[in-house]
Design an enzyme around this catalytic site. Structure first.
Site, PDB file in Angstrom:
ATOM      1  N   LYS A   1      -9.813  26.035 -23.254  1.00  5.81           N
ATOM      2  CA  LYS A   1      -9.428  25.580 -21.915  1.00  5.81           C
ATOM      3  C   LYS A   1      -8.227  24.635 -21.975  1.00  5.81           C
ATOM      4  O   LYS A   1      -7.947  23.988 -22.994  1.00  5.81           O
ATOM      5  CB  LYS A   1     -10.616  24.885 -21.238  1.00  5.81           C
ATOM      6  CG  LYS A   1     -11.769  25.827 -20.863  1.00  5.81           C
ATOM      7  CD  LYS A   1     -11.424  26.714 -19.683  1.00  5.81           C
ATOM      8  CE  LYS A   1     -12.542  27.700 -19.337  1.00  5.81           C
ATOM      9  NZ  LYS A   1     -13.694  27.059 -18.690  1.00  5.81           N
TER      10      LYS A   1
ATOM     11  N   ARG B  33     -20.250  29.265 -24.288  1.00  2.72           N
ATOM     12  CA  ARG B  33     -19.485  30.499 -24.049  1.00  2.72           C
ATOM     13  C   ARG B  33     -18.148  30.351 -24.762  1.00  2.72           C
ATOM     14  O   ARG B  33     -17.365  29.446 -24.430  1.00  2.72           O
ATOM     15  CB  ARG B  33     -19.301  30.699 -22.545  1.00  2.72           C
ATOM     16  CG  ARG B  33     -18.526  31.955 -22.148  1.00  2.72           C
ATOM     17  CD  ARG B  33     -18.422  32.025 -20.622  1.00  2.72           C
ATOM     18  NE  ARG B  33     -17.716  33.214 -20.175  1.00  2.72           N
ATOM     19  CZ  ARG B  33     -16.389  33.291 -20.011  1.00  2.72           C
ATOM     20  NH1 ARG B  33     -15.632  32.222 -20.263  1.00  2.72           N
ATOM     21  NH2 ARG B  33     -15.831  34.416 -19.597  1.00  2.72           N
TER      22      ARG B  33
END
Length: 278
Positions: free
Chosen positions: A224, A258
């Site tokens: 991210k 995840r």
């Protein structure tokens, strides 16, 4: 360190996913041409199946299949196009390895229904059942586990963590009012969604608040932007940064992660589990 751990068993076709003994690894399979991380790499059915099998060999417990990019500024696609992208992949994985648990990364009820009919097992909704009012009904129809992620269009937070908690509990209420069983609900704090750099860090620091709401928490930080910003590195150089967030999240009670880099994050989780699940 005392952590709140939830024990669950999620039926997934002929197999099941068991939560409570160790951290579960969800491997990311984007079958899109424009994913922020690996766009176009696996939008061919054969390559997608091969990658799914490799992730399982590397230690994944679940494969999360997405057909629409959720990167900032992405252009939404039609339900039909999304179905055409993911259903052949789900069917092919199911034929090749029917034991693999599959989650469907979508916020559209019709897409979720077709994916579950094709062999999927879990709904992973980035809008927490708030975008498509029919999504909760699909979850009830298939009696499947659901991942409700925090997201919002309005970023005018009054008290960041309190607002996120309230937003997530609103999603839980939508699910339960429709008939979704309490034990089928998993929460996701939505790192990278409707949050800036400092807000993402604040959420990471407050994960222990979310893990005591009565539901297991999935943490999705892999590659991210807030990691890339903190390290001032490109997207293919942040595996160690992702590992740090995974370890930090497990320490605060997150029971699922995840990730893109399954082998590396599996080893990270195993070491954490050796300490926290002992």
């Amino acid at each position: 360190m005392k952590r709140e751990l939830y024990r669950r068993r999620y039926p997934c076709g002929d197999s099941a996913v068991t939560l409570g003994d160790r951290t579960l690894i969800m491997g990311i399979l984007n079958v899109t041409p424009d994913s922020f991380s690996d766009g176009g790499r696996y939008n061919n059915t054969d390559r997608a199946v091969k990658h799914a099998l490799q992730m399982m060999d590397d230690g994944a417990d679940i494969i999360d299949i997405g057909g629409e990019s959720t990167r900032p500024g992405h252009t939404p696609i039609s339900e039909l196009e999304e179905i055409q992208r993911i259903v052949p992949v789900i069917e092919a994985i199911h034929r090749e390895a029917p034991h693999i648990p599959i989650s469907i990364d979508t916020y559209k009820a019709n897409v979720a229904r077709e994916a579950l009919k094709a062999g999927g097992h879990i709904i992973n909704d980035i809008w927490g059942f708030k975008e498509d009012p029919q999504m909760a009904k699909v979850a009830v129809e298939f009696d499947c586990p659901v991942i409700l992620m925090h997201n919002r269009r309005d970023r005018n937070y009054n008290h960041l963590i309190e607002d996120i908690v309230n937003d997530l509990l609103e999603s839980v209420k939508i699910a339960k009012d429709a008939g979704v069983k309490d034990e089928m609900i998993i929460l996701d704090p939505g790192i990278g969604f409707a949050k800036d750099y400092s807000e993402n860090l604040k959420v990471m620091q407050s994960l222990d608040v979310l893990t005591t709401l009565g539901y297991p928490v999935l943490l999705a930080t892999s590659r991210k932007k807030f990691i890339r910003t903190a390290l001032d590195l490109e997207i293919d150089e942040v595996a160690f940064g992702t590992a740090a967030t995974v370890a930090f999240g497990i320490a605060q009670g997150c029971q699922m992660v995840r990730v893109h880099d399954v082998k590396e994050m599996k080893r990270t989780a195993q070491m954490c589990d050796a300490m926290y699940y002992a």
